[in-house]
Motif scaffolding. Structure first.
Motif, PDB file in Angstrom:
ATOM      1  N   ASP A   1       0.917  -0.747   0.077  1.00 14.71           N
ATOM      2  CA  ASP A   1      -0.234  -0.231   0.333  1.00 14.71           C
ATOM      3  C   ASP A   1       1.177   1.293  -0.133  1.00 14.71           C
ATOM      4  OD1 ASP A   1      -2.121  -1.317  -0.009  1.00 14.71           O
ATOM      5  OD2 ASP A   1      -2.614  -1.736   2.115  1.00 14.71           O
ATOM      6  N   ALA A   2       1.862   1.205   0.779  1.00 10.73           N
ATOM      7  CA  ALA A   2       2.570   2.559   0.905  1.00 10.73           C
ATOM      8  C   ALA A   2       3.608   2.933  -0.265  1.00 10.73           C
ATOM      9  CB  ALA A   2       3.929   2.203   2.026  1.00 10.73           C
ATOM     10  N   VAL A   3       3.923   1.487  -1.381  1.00  9.06           N
ATOM     11  CA  VAL A   3       4.437   2.025  -2.740  1.00  9.06           C
ATOM     12  C   VAL A   3       3.177   2.583  -3.557  1.00  9.06           C
ATOM     13  CG1 VAL A   3       6.164   0.602  -4.642  1.00  9.06           C
ATOM     14  CG2 VAL A   3       6.406  -0.311  -1.989  1.00  9.06           C
ATOM     15  N   LYS A   4       2.150   1.950  -3.423  1.00  9.94           N
ATOM     16  CA  LYS A   4       1.068   1.883  -4.407  1.00  9.94           C
ATOM     17  C   LYS A   4       1.256   3.867  -4.058  1.00  9.94           C
ATOM     18  CE  LYS A   4      -1.153  -1.980  -5.198  1.00  9.94           C
ATOM     19  NZ  LYS A   4      -2.448  -2.959  -4.289  1.00  9.94           N
ATOM     20  N   LEU A   5       1.250   4.448  -3.301  1.00 13.81           N
ATOM     21  CA  LEU A   5       0.997   5.814  -3.394  1.00 13.81           C
ATOM     22  C   LEU A   5       2.009   6.207  -3.307  1.00 13.81           C
ATOM     23  CD1 LEU A   5       0.482   5.863   1.100  1.00 13.81           C
ATOM     24  CD2 LEU A   5      -1.233   6.254  -0.254  1.00 13.81           C
ATOM     25  N   LEU A   6       3.288   5.583  -3.741  1.00 12.82           N
ATOM     26  CA  LEU A   6       4.329   6.865  -4.292  1.00 12.82           C
ATOM     27  C   LEU A   6       4.009   7.144  -6.260  1.00 12.82           C
ATOM     28  CD1 LEU A   6       7.617   4.559  -3.161  1.00 12.82           C
ATOM     29  CD2 LEU A   6       6.653   7.209  -2.281  1.00 12.82           C
TER      30      LEU A   6
END
Length: 114
Positions: free
Chosen positions: A77-82
């Motif tokens: 989920d954190a990587v998708k924010l990028l």
């Protein structure tokens, strides 16, 4: 029993973790390995490193990382924010790129000046 390879230091100790009224760890070469083995089964966390798009710099991607460890189940989920981040130069090392990632209080920060 769970077998792990410790990633805390370059030694890569082969750990054996047994869950019995807590966790007992064997195969570690230092106390950090014992802590890693216990935490990996009870609450696995990771530092996340990646890159984001940037305009106005001599390179096209800015390296970023989290300033703390995120729970492993939130990493994707954190990587998708990028994906939605588009930076503009100048960026300073240590500058917050995304704050409070997934409500954890952890931020993505720039790793170099651009």
């Amino acid at each position: 029993m769970t077998e792990l390879i410790c990633i805390v230091c370059p030694r890569g100790c082969h750990l054996r973790v047994v869950e019995d009224h807590g966790y007992s760890v064997s195969g570690h070469g230092c106390s950090r390995g014992e802590t890693y083995g216990k935490n990996e089964l009870s609450n696995p966390v990771r530092i996340v490193t990646s890159t984001v798009r940037i305009n106005g710099a001599r390179i096209r991607r800015c390296p970023v990382k989290t300033n703390g460890a995120l729970p492993k189940n939130l990493v994707m989920d954190a990587v998708k924010l990028l994906d939605s981040v588009h930076l503009y130069s100048p960026i300073r090392r240590g500058q917050a790129i995304i704050e409070d990632v997934c409500g954890t209080g952890i931020s993505f920060i720039a790793v170099r000046d651009l």
